[in-house]
Design a protein around this motif. Structure first.
Motif, PDB file in Angstrom:
ATOM      1  N   ARG A 126      -8.154  29.026  13.535  1.00  0.00           N
ATOM      2  CA  ARG A 126      -7.164  28.226  14.265  1.00  0.00           C
ATOM      3  C   ARG A 126      -7.414  28.222  15.775  1.00  0.00           C
ATOM      4  N   LEU A 127      -8.119  29.231  16.278  1.00  0.00           N
ATOM      5  CA  LEU A 127      -8.409  29.293  17.708  1.00  0.00           C
ATOM      6  C   LEU A 127      -9.537  28.349  18.110  1.00  0.00           C
ATOM      7  N   HIS A 128     -10.297  27.834  17.136  1.00  0.00           N
ATOM      8  CA  HIS A 128     -11.383  26.874  17.391  1.00  0.00           C
ATOM      9  C   HIS A 128     -12.357  27.404  18.457  1.00  0.00           C
ATOM     10  N   LEU A 129     -13.011  28.497  18.099  1.00  0.00           N
ATOM     11  CA  LEU A 129     -13.898  29.169  19.049  1.00  0.00           C
ATOM     12  C   LEU A 129     -15.375  28.908  18.750  1.00  0.00           C
ATOM     13  N   GLU A 130     -15.679  27.804  18.087  1.00  0.00           N
ATOM     14  CA  GLU A 130     -17.069  27.510  17.762  1.00  0.00           C
ATOM     15  C   GLU A 130     -17.962  27.435  18.999  1.00  0.00           C
ATOM     16  N   SER A 131     -17.381  27.046  20.132  1.00  0.00           N
ATOM     17  CA  SER A 131     -18.172  26.967  21.364  1.00  0.00           C
ATOM     18  C   SER A 131     -18.590  28.347  21.858  1.00  0.00           C
ATOM     19  N   TRP A 132     -17.993  29.397  21.304  1.00  0.00           N
ATOM     20  CA  TRP A 132     -18.360  30.756  21.695  1.00  0.00           C
ATOM     21  C   TRP A 132     -19.490  31.331  20.848  1.00  0.00           C
ATOM     22  N   LEU A 133     -20.002  30.541  19.899  1.00  0.00           N
ATOM     23  CA  LEU A 133     -21.230  30.927  19.221  1.00  0.00           C
ATOM     24  C   LEU A 133     -22.395  30.840  20.198  1.00  0.00           C
ATOM     25  N   GLU A 134     -23.438  31.607  19.952  1.00  0.00           N
ATOM     26  CA  GLU A 134     -24.626  31.505  20.793  1.00  0.00           C
ATOM     27  C   GLU A 134     -25.231  30.109  20.665  1.00  0.00           C
ATOM     28  N   GLU A 135     -25.885  29.642  21.712  1.00  0.00           N
ATOM     29  CA  GLU A 135     -26.362  28.261  21.764  1.00  0.00           C
ATOM     30  C   GLU A 135     -27.323  27.939  20.636  1.00  0.00           C
ATOM     31  N   SER A 185     -24.830  29.238  10.060  1.00  0.00           N
ATOM     32  CA  SER A 185     -25.890  28.270  10.319  1.00  0.00           C
ATOM     33  C   SER A 185     -25.797  27.064   9.401  1.00  0.00           C
ATOM     34  N   ALA A 186     -25.137  27.215   8.242  1.00  0.00           N
ATOM     35  CA  ALA A 186     -24.971  26.096   7.319  1.00  0.00           C
ATOM     36  C   ALA A 186     -23.794  25.210   7.677  1.00  0.00           C
ATOM     37  N   GLY A 187     -23.029  25.577   8.700  1.00  0.00           N
ATOM     38  CA  GLY A 187     -21.918  24.743   9.124  1.00  0.00           C
ATOM     39  C   GLY A 187     -20.603  25.069   8.473  1.00  0.00           C
ATOM     40  N   VAL A 188     -20.510  26.177   7.726  1.00  0.00           N
ATOM     41  CA  VAL A 188     -19.223  26.582   7.151  1.00  0.00           C
ATOM     42  C   VAL A 188     -18.281  26.949   8.293  1.00  0.00           C
ATOM     43  N   PRO A 189     -17.004  26.578   8.211  1.00  0.00           N
ATOM     44  CA  PRO A 189     -16.073  26.875   9.305  1.00  0.00           C
ATOM     45  C   PRO A 189     -16.111  28.335   9.715  1.00  0.00           C
ATOM     46  N   LEU A 190     -15.979  28.568  11.006  1.00  0.00           N
ATOM     47  CA  LEU A 190     -16.144  29.905  11.566  1.00  0.00           C
ATOM     48  C   LEU A 190     -15.134  30.888  10.988  1.00  0.00           C
ATOM     49  N   GLY A 191     -13.873  30.462  10.862  1.00  0.00           N
ATOM     50  CA  GLY A 191     -12.857  31.354  10.330  1.00  0.00           C
ATOM     51  C   GLY A 191     -13.136  31.765   8.896  1.00  0.00           C
ATOM     52  N   VAL A 192     -13.676  30.845   8.097  1.00  0.00           N
ATOM     53  CA  VAL A 192     -14.008  31.151   6.706  1.00  0.00           C
ATOM     54  C   VAL A 192     -15.118  32.193   6.647  1.00  0.00           C
ATOM     55  N   THR A 193     -16.119  32.052   7.499  1.00  0.00           N
ATOM     56  CA  THR A 193     -17.207  33.025   7.513  1.00  0.00           C
ATOM     57  C   THR A 193     -16.698  34.406   7.908  1.00  0.00           C
ATOM     58  N   PHE A 194     -15.741  34.463   8.812  1.00  0.00           N
ATOM     59  CA  PHE A 194     -15.186  35.754   9.204  1.00  0.00           C
ATOM     60  C   PHE A 194     -14.391  36.381   8.066  1.00  0.00           C
ATOM     61  N   SER A 195     -13.704  35.570   7.264  1.00  0.00           N
ATOM     62  CA  SER A 195     -12.993  36.112   6.111  1.00  0.00           C
ATOM     63  C   SER A 195     -13.961  36.810   5.165  1.00  0.00           C
ATOM     64  N   LEU A 202     -23.031  35.783  18.139  1.00  0.00           N
ATOM     65  CA  LEU A 202     -21.737  35.520  18.764  1.00  0.00           C
ATOM     66  C   LEU A 202     -21.756  35.953  20.222  1.00  0.00           C
ATOM     67  N   SER A 203     -20.963  35.265  21.031  1.00  0.00           N
ATOM     68  CA  SER A 203     -20.792  35.698  22.416  1.00  0.00           C
ATOM     69  C   SER A 203     -19.918  36.948  22.457  1.00  0.00           C
ATOM     70  N   LEU A 204     -19.959  37.651  23.579  1.00  0.00           N
ATOM     71  CA  LEU A 204     -19.127  38.846  23.727  1.00  0.00           C
ATOM     72  C   LEU A 204     -17.641  38.510  23.601  1.00  0.00           C
ATOM     73  N   ARG A 221     -26.476  24.473  13.668  1.00  0.00           N
ATOM     74  CA  ARG A 221     -25.351  23.812  13.004  1.00  0.00           C
ATOM     75  C   ARG A 221     -25.385  22.309  13.249  1.00  0.00           C
ATOM     76  N   ALA A 222     -25.708  21.907  14.474  1.00  0.00           N
ATOM     77  CA  ALA A 222     -25.738  20.483  14.800  1.00  0.00           C
ATOM     78  C   ALA A 222     -26.882  19.783  14.106  1.00  0.00           C
ATOM     79  N   SER A 223     -28.017  20.469  13.969  1.00  0.00           N
ATOM     80  CA  SER A 223     -29.196  19.823  13.398  1.00  0.00           C
ATOM     81  C   SER A 223     -29.045  19.545  11.919  1.00  0.00           C
ATOM     82  N   THR A 224     -28.132  20.270  11.225  1.00  0.00           N
ATOM     83  CA  THR A 224     -27.988  20.047   9.793  1.00  0.00           C
ATOM     84  C   THR A 224     -27.479  18.656   9.492  1.00  0.00           C
TER      85      THR A 224
END
Length: 352
Positions: free
Chosen positions: A187-196, A132-142, A324-326, A202-205
């Motif tokens: 690297r897959l750039h799957l941010e669009s697969w986050l729930e709306e 929610s703070a906008g940290v890259p998705l891959g970093v959060t998964f690490s 996350l989306s399925l 993330r956008a509002s920040t």
């Protein structure tokens, strides 16, 4: 001249001081309540006419302790991230960690996980706060992978059971799985697969005027983040912990040991598949790991099982489903499972 005009009035505390004092008092109260969760859960279960050491008693105690613990962690972390987000825009955060710095971000996030001995469900609040703070998705998964899987509890267990060489090897490969899996997902750039609703946060920040916010505004930003995020996620957390409590209390270790013997090539993928529906932290899985090793299970197979239990648990997936989306959950599970399989086969080859 009236008498009232000659008397100097004492300055009244400003709203900033009142809000700051209130926030500090709330944090102190949080700490006091959190420190009493263990005796509270024991007391609560004692009210139920069930043997504390029975399957049902273990499950009830697990649920009574983990439910307030995870919800309190979620509230604290989301509040803190809401306050921090008021100082740093999403653009600054992404500029620091994204792009050519993304690999370093994965390393830092995985390293942070070593010092945060959370179970998978306890790490989810941190994950949600980072996302929610906008940290890259891959970093959060690490971080999400490393926090439950590679910590001092797991390393201490391995050191005591099989020596420092195996413990260090596990540390290296556990970090490798966390860093590599997070990097691949990034690297897959799957941010669009986050729930709306998460994408909207993330956008509002980026729209917050950070420089003009007062201390009161920043505290209110933290409270608003708790309202928006915790208010949406808490039913999923309770459902996930309930599933974990049932599994924690009723899954037998003898059944697991019977299919994890040495020499069977399929034992590692079978152990991973069995571990995914389960739920425990590193400390909670210690008795199971000890029992499996004592009954002749292969070391790599047991470690793969341990890693899948604490990094790919079903309750964790249930909680993450709200964020996350399925499709993204499926990618996460596949990437991490591939890394765990590699570790399991490697350990079985090196330590026979």
């Amino acid at each position: 001249m009236s008498l009232g005009s000659t008397i100097e009035r004492e300055p009244q505390p400003g709203p900033s001081i009142k809000w700051t004092a209130g926030a500090i008092a709330a944090l102190l109260l949080w700490g006091v309540i959190y420190s009493q969760l263990v005796p509270f859960s024991e007391w609560l279960v004692a009210l139920v006419p069930v043997d504390r050491h029975s399957h049902l008693g273990e499950a009830l105690n697990f649920f009574a302790y983990d439910t307030p613990k995870v919800l309190m962690l979620l509230t604290l972390v989301v509040f803190a991230m809401g306050v921090v987000r008021s100082f740093f825009s999403a653009e600054k955060t992404r500029a620091l960690l994204a792009g050519r710095r993304e690999g370093a971000g994965n390393v830092l996030a995985a390293g942070l996980g070593i010092f945060t001995p959370f179970c998978s469900c306890s790490a989810v609040p941190m994950f949600i706060g980072f996302v929610s703070a906008g940290v890259p998705l891959g970093v959060t998964f690490s971080f999400l992978i490393s926090a439950p899987m590679v910590n001092e509890v797991a390393l201490g267990l391995l050191f005591g059971l099989v020596g420092w060489k195996v413990a260090l090897t596990y540390l290296a490969f556990g970090l490798f799985v966390a860093i590599a899996a997070g990097w691949v997902i990034g690297r897959l750039h799957l941010e669009s697969w986050l729930e709306e609703w998460v994408r909207n946060i993330r956008a509002s920040t980026a729209e917050l005027p950070q420089e003009s916010l007062t201390a009161v505004d920043r505290i209110k930003a933290g409270i608003e983040a708790v309202h928006d995020i915790v208010g949406k996620v808490w039913p999923w957390i309770i459902a996930g912990i309930a599933a974990g409590a049932f599994i924690h209390g009723y899954v037998p270790s003898d059944l697991l040991a019977s299919i994890m013997g040495r020499g069977a090539w399929w034992s590692v993928p079978a152990a991973v598949l069995i571990g995914i529906p389960m739920y425990s932290n590193a400390a909670g899985i210690i008795p199971v790991v000890q029992a499996l090793l004592a009954k002749g299970a292969a070391l790599g197979t047991v470690l793969a099982f341990m890693m899948s239990v604490i990094a790919l648990s079903l309750p964790e997936m249930i909680i993450l489903r709200k964020v996350l989306s399925l499709k993204l959950i499926a990618v996460f599970v596949c990437v991490v499972a591939a890394g765990i399989l590699a570790v399991g086969f490697l350990f079985n080859a090196l330590f026979r």
